[in-house]
Design an enzyme around this catalytic site. Structure first.
Site, PDB file in Angstrom:
ATOM      1  N   ARG A  25       1.224  -1.582  -0.375  1.00  0.00           N
ATOM      2  CA  ARG A  25      -0.386   0.189  -0.248  1.00  0.00           C
ATOM      3  C   ARG A  25       0.548   1.486   0.093  1.00  0.00           C
ATOM      4  O   ARG A  25       0.614   2.594   0.652  1.00  0.00           O
ATOM      5  CB  ARG A  25      -0.876  -0.224   1.180  1.00  0.00           C
ATOM      6  CG  ARG A  25      -1.672  -1.835   1.607  1.00  0.00           C
ATOM      7  CD  ARG A  25      -3.025  -1.249   0.383  1.00  0.00           C
ATOM      8  NE  ARG A  25      -3.964  -0.694   0.258  1.00  0.00           N
ATOM      9  CZ  ARG A  25      -4.817   0.210  -0.175  1.00  0.00           C
ATOM     10  NH1 ARG A  25      -5.476  -1.233   0.746  1.00  0.00           N
ATOM     11  NH2 ARG A  25      -5.705   1.121   0.273  1.00  0.00           N
ATOM     12  N   ARG A  29      -1.727   5.935   0.498  1.00  0.00           N
ATOM     13  CA  ARG A  29      -1.965   6.091   1.154  1.00  0.00           C
ATOM     14  C   ARG A  29      -1.585   7.461   2.071  1.00  0.00           C
ATOM     15  O   ARG A  29      -2.079   8.178   2.340  1.00  0.00           O
ATOM     16  CB  ARG A  29      -1.759   4.491   2.351  1.00  0.00           C
ATOM     17  CG  ARG A  29      -2.947   4.420   2.372  1.00  0.00           C
ATOM     18  CD  ARG A  29      -2.536   2.835   3.083  1.00  0.00           C
ATOM     19  NE  ARG A  29      -4.093   1.965   3.497  1.00  0.00           N
ATOM     20  CZ  ARG A  29      -4.068   0.907   4.142  1.00  0.00           C
ATOM     21  NH1 ARG A  29      -2.994   0.143   4.779  1.00  0.00           N
ATOM     22  NH2 ARG A  29      -5.625  -0.004   4.530  1.00  0.00           N
ATOM     23  N   ARG A  38      -5.658  12.867  -4.373  1.00  0.00           N
ATOM     24  CA  ARG A  38      -7.420  12.527  -3.164  1.00  0.00           C
ATOM     25  C   ARG A  38      -8.262  13.413  -3.166  1.00  0.00           C
ATOM     26  O   ARG A  38      -9.121  13.391  -3.064  1.00  0.00           O
ATOM     27  CB  ARG A  38      -6.967  12.115  -2.239  1.00  0.00           C
ATOM     28  CG  ARG A  38      -7.585  11.475  -1.225  1.00  0.00           C
ATOM     29  CD  ARG A  38      -7.140   9.871  -0.553  1.00  0.00           C
ATOM     30  NE  ARG A  38      -7.996   9.255   0.162  1.00  0.00           N
ATOM     31  CZ  ARG A  38      -8.554   9.698   1.518  1.00  0.00           C
ATOM     32  NH1 ARG A  38      -8.750  11.029   1.701  1.00  0.00           N
ATOM     33  NH2 ARG A  38      -9.388   8.392   1.628  1.00  0.00           N
ATOM     34  N   ASP A  74      -6.872  -1.058  -7.217  1.00  0.00           N
ATOM     35  CA  ASP A  74      -7.673  -1.911  -5.915  1.00  0.00           C
ATOM     36  C   ASP A  74      -8.732  -3.162  -6.229  1.00  0.00           C
ATOM     37  O   ASP A  74      -8.508  -3.017  -7.289  1.00  0.00           O
ATOM     38  CB  ASP A  74      -9.006  -0.658  -5.566  1.00  0.00           C
ATOM     39  CG  ASP A  74      -9.275  -1.590  -3.812  1.00  0.00           C
ATOM     40  OD1 ASP A  74      -8.803  -1.291  -2.889  1.00  0.00           O
ATOM     41  OD2 ASP A  74     -10.531  -1.992  -3.586  1.00  0.00           O
ATOM     42  N   TYR A 151     -15.589  -9.509   0.583  1.00  0.00           N
ATOM     43  CA  TYR A 151     -16.285  -8.084   0.625  1.00  0.00           C
ATOM     44  C   TYR A 151     -17.980  -8.447  -0.258  1.00  0.00           C
ATOM     45  O   TYR A 151     -18.828  -8.032  -0.184  1.00  0.00           O
ATOM     46  CB  TYR A 151     -15.684  -7.383  -0.351  1.00  0.00           C
ATOM     47  CG  TYR A 151     -14.651  -7.073   0.601  1.00  0.00           C
ATOM     48  CD1 TYR A 151     -14.314  -5.934   1.381  1.00  0.00           C
ATOM     49  CD2 TYR A 151     -13.186  -7.402   0.620  1.00  0.00           C
ATOM     50  CE1 TYR A 151     -13.763  -5.301   1.932  1.00  0.00           C
ATOM     51  CE2 TYR A 151     -12.353  -7.059   1.479  1.00  0.00           C
ATOM     52  CZ  TYR A 151     -12.322  -6.352   1.700  1.00  0.00           C
ATOM     53  OH  TYR A 151     -11.473  -5.733   2.915  1.00  0.00           O
TER      54      TYR A 151
HETATM   55  O1  1CP Z   1      -0.103   1.140  -3.020  1.00  0.00           O
HETATM   56  C1  1CP Z   1      -1.388   0.937  -2.748  1.00  0.00           C
HETATM   57  O2  1CP Z   1      -2.198   1.626  -2.504  1.00  0.00           O
HETATM   58  C2  1CP Z   1      -1.576   0.419  -4.315  1.00  0.00           C
HETATM   59  C3  1CP Z   1      -2.684   0.082  -4.299  1.00  0.00           C
HETATM   60  C4  1CP Z   1      -4.088  -0.646  -3.634  1.00  0.00           C
HETATM   61  C5  1CP Z   1      -3.948  -2.487  -2.898  1.00  0.00           C
HETATM   62  C6  1CP Z   1      -2.531  -2.679  -3.905  1.00  0.00           C
HETATM   63  C7  1CP Z   1      -5.072   0.053  -2.994  1.00  0.00           C
HETATM   64  C8  1CP Z   1      -5.824   1.534  -3.723  1.00  0.00           C
HETATM   65  N1  1CP Z   1      -5.396  -1.285  -2.036  1.00  0.00           N
HETATM   66  C9  1CP Z   1      -5.183  -2.661  -2.667  1.00  0.00           C
HETATM   67  C10 1CP Z   1      -5.825  -3.743  -2.360  1.00  0.00           C
HETATM   68  C11 1CP Z   1      -6.810  -3.986  -1.147  1.00  0.00           C
HETATM   69  N2  1CP Z   1      -7.207  -3.420  -1.139  1.00  0.00           N
HETATM   70  C12 1CP Z   1      -6.883  -4.892  -0.558  1.00  0.00           C
HETATM   71  C13 1CP Z   1      -5.631  -5.549  -0.046  1.00  0.00           C
HETATM   72  C14 1CP Z   1      -4.534  -5.158   0.270  1.00  0.00           C
HETATM   73  C15 1CP Z   1      -4.249  -5.022   2.286  1.00  0.00           C
HETATM   74  O3  1CP Z   1      -4.870  -5.888   2.788  1.00  0.00           O
HETATM   75  O4  1CP Z   1      -4.479  -3.973   2.149  1.00  0.00           O
HETATM   76  C16 1CP Z   1      -7.654  -4.386   0.071  1.00  0.00           C
HETATM   77  C17 1CP Z   1      -8.898  -5.391   1.695  1.00  0.00           C
HETATM   78  C18 1CP Z   1      -8.972  -3.578  -0.654  1.00  0.00           C
HETATM   79  C19 1CP Z   1     -10.103  -3.298   0.093  1.00  0.00           C
HETATM   80  C20 1CP Z   1      -9.984  -1.825   0.343  1.00  0.00           C
HETATM   81  N3  1CP Z   1     -10.311  -1.107  -0.275  1.00  0.00           N
HETATM   82  C21 1CP Z   1     -10.287  -1.274   1.536  1.00  0.00           C
HETATM   83  C22 1CP Z   1     -10.180  -1.564   2.300  1.00  0.00           C
HETATM   84  C23 1CP Z   1     -11.820  -1.846   2.961  1.00  0.00           C
HETATM   85  C24 1CP Z   1     -11.955  -2.271   4.231  1.00  0.00           C
HETATM   86  O5  1CP Z   1     -12.033  -1.822   5.241  1.00  0.00           O
HETATM   87  O6  1CP Z   1     -12.000  -3.529   4.513  1.00  0.00           O
HETATM   88  C25 1CP Z   1     -10.196   0.403   1.232  1.00  0.00           C
HETATM   89  C26 1CP Z   1     -10.124   1.613   2.717  1.00  0.00           C
HETATM   90  C27 1CP Z   1     -10.367   0.352  -0.142  1.00  0.00           C
HETATM   91  C28 1CP Z   1     -10.222   1.660  -0.697  1.00  0.00           C
HETATM   92  C29 1CP Z   1      -8.476   2.129  -1.288  1.00  0.00           C
HETATM   93  N4  1CP Z   1      -7.962   0.971  -2.370  1.00  0.00           N
HETATM   94  C30 1CP Z   1      -6.511   1.677  -1.984  1.00  0.00           C
HETATM   95  C31 1CP Z   1      -6.602   2.765  -1.805  1.00  0.00           C
HETATM   96  C32 1CP Z   1      -5.918   3.937  -1.358  1.00  0.00           C
HETATM   97  C33 1CP Z   1      -7.785   3.105  -0.602  1.00  0.00           C
HETATM   98  C34 1CP Z   1      -8.759   4.190   0.042  1.00  0.00           C
HETATM   99  C35 1CP Z   1      -9.578   5.122  -1.092  1.00  0.00           C
HETATM  100  C36 1CP Z   1      -8.852   6.807  -1.255  1.00  0.00           C
HETATM  101  O7  1CP Z   1      -7.198   6.960  -0.495  1.00  0.00           O
HETATM  102  O8  1CP Z   1      -9.525   7.311  -0.666  1.00  0.00           O
END
Ligand code: 1CP
Length: 349
Positions: A25, A29, A38, A74, A151
């Site tokens: 991530r 982030r 963002r 994502d 999910y």
């Molecule tokens: O480095 C990076 O950020 C690369 C991009 C990336 C990756 C590899 C994003 C962007 N998401 C993911 C993988 C991801 N997404 C996983 C597996 C990794 C992990 O366990 O952390 C999972 C479970 C998700 C699902 C997801 N998408 C969540 C978690 C929900 C939860 O509470 O269970 C969330 C919050 C997202 C949104 C998301 N995905 C990525 C970003 C930057 C965001 C946040 C949105 C934002 O910044 O506005």
């Protein structure tokens, strides 16, 4: 030609001068430069616009000197492509508007035409490769079938995904039909990412540990095995079965080039479970990056000493936390970059 191929060498089991380092991530982030983007564009616009994907993916390479980039996207985009509407809500994360509640709902999910439905991801990969210009390898990724099922059934994030676990035990046939469909789609999706040029792929099974040993054996492991076996001839595969220390031994023969472990798993236990023919990735507690530079440096060096410098990819045990100061992330990366083989030998004697 890649200028920095430490990650790929490690995935192939070749000797390296020091372990490669990247952070799960790292792209979307904690970086202030990401936070500014963002504010301007909503989440799915960021994922669907190739120029933004390229820009965000390169931020940690430019700012932190990591040895690999991970594509900004994502795991949930695959579910969108299957016809599930998803809203990304500020503060609470993703919400799936029509979750799977009963077996009949599984049939409602479309089998997408992956090349078109997720065409923007492949365009994003091509734009990113141009911008990276061979500096470091690009990692593509997807969610594992079990984690996607979590999910789909729960409809949102959850600490324990009880509904998803109950669905598997109450409706095993429907669960397996769904996992099978997700597996086929994931294989096509990752094949197309590889065709578009990613150098390695990581499969995130973030909630694998929640199943327990027997549930993992039934509902997660067979699908990870299928994905890994289908892709390993095309690209190195990294599996990240978070929390599933009990599944490491079985995954060692999946054809994966590396297995990622979380901070709750002991490096020596993991090495013993997987043998010597596979690389390990991990596993610093992301909370350590919230402390201070002295602690981060000491803990990172201790981690490398536990894993050794070969067949090892330095990383966190899960995604970097949103409030991590940039200087702390930089200290983590720099500590790995400065670690030398000689130092490892001297601390052993
Ligand atoms: O480095 C990076 O950020 C690369 C991009 C990336 C990756 C590899 C994003 C962007 N998401 C993911 C993988 C991801 N997404 C996983 C597996 C990794 C992990 O366990 O952390 C999972 C479970 C998700 C699902 C997801 N998408 C969540 C978690 C929900 C939860 O509470 O269970 C969330 C919050 C997202 C949104 C998301 N995905 C990525 C970003 C930057 C965001 C946040 C949105 C934002 O910044 O506005």
């Amino acid at each position: 030609m890649l200028q920095n191929d430490r990650l790929l060498k490690t995935l192939r089991g070749e000797l390296v001068d020091r372990p490669p380092v990247w952070m799960m991530r790292q792209a979307g982030r904690f970086l202030p430069s990401y936070q500014r983007l963002r504010e301007k564009y909503d989440f799915f616009t960021r994922c669907q616009t190739p120029e933004l994907v390229a820009e965000i993916t390169c931020l940690p390479v430019d700012e932190l000197n990591v040895d690999a980039a991970i594509l900004f996207s994502d795991i949930l985009v695959v579910l969108q492509a299957m016809g599930v509407p998803i809203e990304m809500r500020e503060g609470s994360g993703p919400v799936l508007l029509r979750p799977v509640e009963k077996p009949a709902d599984v049939n409602r999910l479309e089998y997408p035409d992956v090349i078109h439905a997720l065409g923007y991801v492949f365009q994003g990969i091509r734009a990113t490769l141009q911008k990276l210009d061979g500096r470091v390898p690009l990692i593509g990724f997807a969610g594992a079938p079990w984690t996607l099922l979590c999910y789909l059934v729960e409809g949102k994030g959850s600490p324990n995904f009880e509904k998803a676990r109950a669905f598997c035990y109450q409706h095993p046939d429907a669960a397996h039909a769904l996992l099978d469909k997700l597996t086929n789609i994931t294989i096509s999706y990752l094949q197309l990412q590889i065709q578009a040029g990613v150098h390695a792929v990581q499969v995130f099974d973030s909630w694998a540990g929640l199943l327990g040993p027997e549930g993992f054996r039934q509902f997660a492991e067979p699908y990870l095995q299928r994905i890994s076996k289908a892709l390993s001839a095309l690209s190195p595969v990294i599996l990240f079965p978070k929390g599933a220390w009990f599944g490491l031994h079985a995954l060692a023969t999946s054809g994966a080039a590396a297995i990622g472990i979380d901070w709750q798993t002991d490096p020596a236990f993991a090495r013993n479970a997987v043998g010597t023919q596979i690389s390990l990735q991990g596993n610093l507690d992301p909370a350590i990056l919230l402390t201070n530079c002295t602690t981060i440096e000491a803990q990172t060096r201790a981690m490398i000493r536990r894993f050794g410098t070969q067949r090892y990819i330095a990383n966190l045990g899960h995604g970097i936390l949103p409030h991590t100061p940039v200087a702390h992330a930089r200290t983590f990366v720099e500590t790995v970059r400065r670690f030398s083989e000689a130092e490892l030998l001297s601390t052993k004697s």
